[in-house]
Design an enzyme around this catalytic site. Sequence first.
Site, short mmCIF file in Angstrom:
data_model
loop_
_atom_site.label_atom_id
_atom_site.label_comp_id
_atom_site.label_asym_id
_atom_site.label_seq_id
_atom_site.Cartn_x
_atom_site.Cartn_y
_atom_site.Cartn_z
N TYR A 167 14.64 38.79 61.77
CA TYR A 167 15.98 38.39 62.20
C TYR A 167 16.94 38.66 61.03
O TYR A 167 17.60 37.77 60.51
CB TYR A 167 16.02 36.93 62.65
CG TYR A 167 17.05 36.75 63.74
CD1 TYR A 167 16.84 37.26 65.01
CD2 TYR A 167 18.26 36.13 63.49
CE1 TYR A 167 17.79 37.15 66.01
CE2 TYR A 167 19.23 36.01 64.48
CZ TYR A 167 18.98 36.52 65.73
OH TYR A 167 19.93 36.41 66.72
N HIS A 194 19.08 39.76 53.57
CA HIS A 194 17.84 40.55 53.50
C HIS A 194 18.15 41.98 53.09
O HIS A 194 17.46 42.57 52.26
CB HIS A 194 17.16 40.60 54.87
CG HIS A 194 16.74 39.28 55.44
ND1 HIS A 194 17.35 38.72 56.53
CD2 HIS A 194 15.76 38.42 55.08
CE1 HIS A 194 16.76 37.57 56.83
NE2 HIS A 194 15.79 37.36 55.96
P1 AMP Z 1 13.31 34.83 55.03
O1 AMP Z 1 13.34 35.89 56.08
O2 AMP Z 1 14.19 33.66 55.32
O3 AMP Z 1 11.90 34.44 54.62
O4 AMP Z 1 13.95 35.50 53.72
C1 AMP Z 1 13.40 36.66 53.15
C2 AMP Z 1 14.02 36.88 51.81
O5 AMP Z 1 15.44 37.03 51.93
C3 AMP Z 1 13.79 35.71 50.84
O6 AMP Z 1 13.49 36.20 49.55
C4 AMP Z 1 15.13 35.00 50.86
O7 AMP Z 1 15.39 34.28 49.68
C5 AMP Z 1 16.08 36.17 51.01
N1 AMP Z 1 17.38 35.72 51.53
C6 AMP Z 1 17.59 34.94 52.63
N2 AMP Z 1 18.91 34.69 52.77
C7 AMP Z 1 19.54 35.31 51.74
C8 AMP Z 1 20.91 35.40 51.32
N3 AMP Z 1 21.89 34.82 52.00
N4 AMP Z 1 21.18 36.12 50.20
C9 AMP Z 1 20.17 36.72 49.51
N5 AMP Z 1 18.88 36.66 49.85
C10 AMP Z 1 18.56 35.97 50.94
#
Ligand code: AMP
Length: 278
Positions: free
Chosen positions: A29, A34
């Site tokens: 998503y 990301h």
């Molecule tokens: P997730 O899909 O939530 O597991 O996130 C995957 C990666 O994206 C993780 O390393 C998160 O810290 C990073 N991430 C999620 N939201 C943000 C954001 N707003 N800014 C930078 N990195 C993000």
Amino acid sequence: MKVVSELLELRSVRSGLESPVGFVPTMGYLHEGHLSLVRQARAECRSVVTSIFVNPTQFGPKEDLAAYPRDLERDLALLNREYVDLVWTPEPETIYPPGFQTWVTVEEATQRLEGALRPGHFRGVTTVVTKLFNCVDPDRAYFGQKDAQQSLVIRRLVQDLNIPVKVIVCPTVRETDGLALSSRNVYLSEQERQAAPVLYRALTAAQLAFLDGERQAEALRKIMSDTVIAEPLADLQYASCADPDTLIELESRVERALLSMAVFFRKTRLIDNLLLEE
Ligand code: AMP
């Protein structure tokens, strides 16, 4: 861009990739947060691998695993546009085969903040990240500062287990009103979405006070909590001013700190943080 779900296929495509290989693990998503990690990996590495896997073991029994938003087709189109070489979309049975019973735990850094409120969460994260690293075998891995404790825990994991991966933590990407991008933002109603920048407002209010000379940790925590409490739709879970290396709450004079918070909007739980440095 190759898209594979079988482990044997992953290993076969991976073995043909040029080094260094950059890896961005995600739960899908995808949003600009990301994609900022993917772009940094693309800029620094010869090959880029992304995984999309909603990891069941990092969700608590009362959390949003079943409802977690998914849109694989859209995610693949976005990654294709960023020139990702390989996307791995493992099935849960590949990551957690029948009889699975081997866990990876980081002991101390996981006891505080998010770890204290979400028992088992970091055990799920460190186990899946270790497995993803074992399977993808990247040279560099990219994580977001948005999940500050997660990034810290993964750095610890990589050091402690001598995993030959360089961990790179990238800045938080925000909407223009300050709200940190998150896959969970889609749960917010229109009114809650209007109210949600209160996290960033609270963090920046404390940061401003710090820049104006406020050095008492308790005063900084109060500025954050007062800001959130003034927003009727927001329900503060914690406001922390902690040592950025140990995550222990600061009680004395603040020189460096991780300001972090978790806030509920009905059932939607949002987190955010800022690093303070003199
Ligand atoms: P997730 O899909 O939530 O597991 O996130 C995957 C990666 O994206 C993780 O390393 C998160 O810290 C990073 N991430 C999620 N939201 C943000 C954001 N707003 N800014 C930078 N990195 C993000």
